[in-house]
Design an enzyme around this catalytic site. Structure first.
Site, PDB file in Angstrom:
ATOM      1  CG  HIS A 108      -2.114  -0.875   1.055  1.00 42.67           C
ATOM      2  ND1 HIS A 108      -3.001  -1.136   2.065  1.00 42.67           N
ATOM      3  CD2 HIS A 108      -2.548  -1.600   0.000  1.00 42.67           C
ATOM      4  CE1 HIS A 108      -3.939  -1.970   1.634  1.00 42.67           C
ATOM      5  NE2 HIS A 108      -3.684  -2.274   0.393  1.00 42.67           N
ATOM      6  N   GLY A 175      -2.508  -9.357  12.192  1.00 47.31           N
ATOM      7  CA  GLY A 175      -2.997  -8.008  12.495  1.00 47.31           C
ATOM      8  C   GLY A 175      -3.757  -7.335  11.377  1.00 47.31           C
ATOM      9  CG  LEU A 202      -7.057  -8.030  19.917  1.00 47.13           C
ATOM     10  CD1 LEU A 202      -5.875  -8.343  20.830  1.00 47.13           C
ATOM     11  CD2 LEU A 202      -7.337  -6.531  19.914  1.00 47.13           C
TER      12      LEU A 202
END
Ligand code: NAD
Ligand code: APR
Length: 237
Positions: A108, A175, A202
Site C-alpha cells: 500500500h 494483524g 487479536l
C-alpha cells in the site's frame, strides 16, 4: 512441522502496540475520518489540502514510534530463512524496517515516500507536504502526493507477491481485519498452493474460516511465540 518457503502478510494490528492507530477497530482511523476524503483519488482531486494535512499528521505521529516485539520476531524469522521468506505489509509505517526486516514489500506504499504526478518518480519524504511542494527530480511544484495506494487503485508489487504465495508452504496473516482486497484474498491463493495457513490476530478476522490454524491474542505475545515454535521446529528438523 518445518517449512521451506514462508510468506507473511501484516496489517495495522501488528503496529497497534507501538501506538499506531488501526483503521476499523473501535476509535479506528475510519471512525474519525471518511476514507473517501483522504484515501481515494477522487478525494485527493476534490481537496488536496485535506489529504496533505491528513498524511502530514500521520507522518509526524509515526516519527515518534518504535517497533514492538512482534516486528522484532519477524526480523528474527527472516534472518533464519533468508531468501525463502517474504514479508508483505499493508502498513505504510516504517516499523518493519526499523526492526531489521529487509525482505519486505509495502503493497500500500509508504507514508515517508512521495510520488510526483508530473514525472512519475518517487522520493523519500519525511517532512510535511503541501500543494506547493516541489518534485526533487523534475522541479515541478503542486503535483506531489504521498506515495500511498488508495481505495480503487491497484497495490504495488502484486506480481511478486502472487508468485511468492503460489510457491509458499507457510502463509501467516498478522494483524489484519481481512476487509480489503486483494490482500484479504491471499489466504485462499495460499491454500490453493497447498500452504499451511495461520492467522495471528487479536480476534477472528473477516476471513478467519479460511485459515487452518489461528492464535488469537495481542501481536506482541502471539507473534514471538509462533516464531519461536517455527524456529524450534527448524532446529529439530
Ligand atoms: P475494497 O473493496 O478492497 O475495500 C473496501 C473496504 O473499504 C471495505 O471492505 C471496508 O473495509 C472499507 N470501507 C468501505 N466503506 C468504508 C467507510 N465508510 N469507512 C471506512 N472504511 C470503509 O476497496 P476498493 O475500493 O476495491 O480498493 C481496493 C484497492 O485499494 C486495493 O488495491 C487496496 O490495496 C487499495 N487500498 C488502499 C488503501 C490505503 O489506504 N492504502 C486503503 C484501501 C484500499
Ligand atoms: N494485536 C493483534 N491484532 C490486533 C491488535 C493487536 N494488538 N490490535 C488490533 N488488532 C487487529 C484487529 O482485531 C483487526 O482485525 O488488527 C486488525 C486491524 O484491522 P484494520 O484496522 O482493518 O487494519 P488493516 O486490516 O491493516 O486494514 C487494511 O485498509 O484502510 C485500508 O490501507 C488501509 O492497509 C489498510 C487496509
Amino acid at each position: 512441522m518445518s517449512f521451506d518457503r514462508i510468506v507473511i502478510l501484516t496489517g495495522a494490528g501488528i503496529s497497534a502496540e507501538s501506538g499506531v492507530d488501526t483503521f476499523r477497530d473501535r476509535n479506528g482511523i475510519w471512525s474519525k475520518v471518511d476514507y473517501r476524503d483522504v484515501a481515494t483519488p477522487e478525494g485527493f482531486a476534490r481537496n488536496p489540502r485535506k489529504v496533505h494535512a491528513f498524511y502530514n499528521e500521520r507522518r509526524r505521529r509515526l516519527r515518534g514510534i518504535r517497533p514492538n516485539a512482534a516486528h522484532e520476531a519477524l526480523a528474527r524469522l527472516e534472518a533464519a530463512y533468508g531468501g525463502s521468506y517474504l514479508l508483505v505489509t499493508q502498513n505504510i509505517d516504517g516499523l518493519h524496517e526499523g526492526a531489521g526486516s529487509r525482505r519486505l514489500l509495502h503493497m500500500h506504499g509508504e507514508v515517508n515516500s512521495a510520488l510526483c504526478e508530473a514525472c512519475g518518480k518517487r522520493s523519500r519524504w519525511s517532512g510535511d507536504m503541501s500543494i506547493n511542494s516541489q518534485c526533487p527530480h523534475c522541479q515541478t511544484t503542486g503535483r506531489m502526493r504521498v506515495d500511498v495506494v488508495w481505495f480503487g487503485e491497484m497495490p504495488y508489487h502484486m506480481d511478486r507477491i502472487e508468485a511468492a504465495i503460489a510457491t509458499c508452504d507457510l502463509f501467516v496473516s498478522i494483524g489484519t481485519s481481512g476487509n480489503v482486497y486483494p490482500a484479504a484474498g491471499f489466504v485462499e491463493q495460499a491454500r490453493l498452493a497447498g500452504a499451511h495457513t495461520v492467522e495471528l490476530n487479536l480476534e477472528p478476522s473477516e476471513g478467519f474460516s479460511s485459515f487452518e490454524e489461528a492464535l488469537y491474542g495481542r501481536a506482541t505475545e502471539v507473534v514471538p511465540a509462533f516464531v519461536s515454535r517455527i524456529l524450534a521446529a527448524e532446529v529439530d528438523a
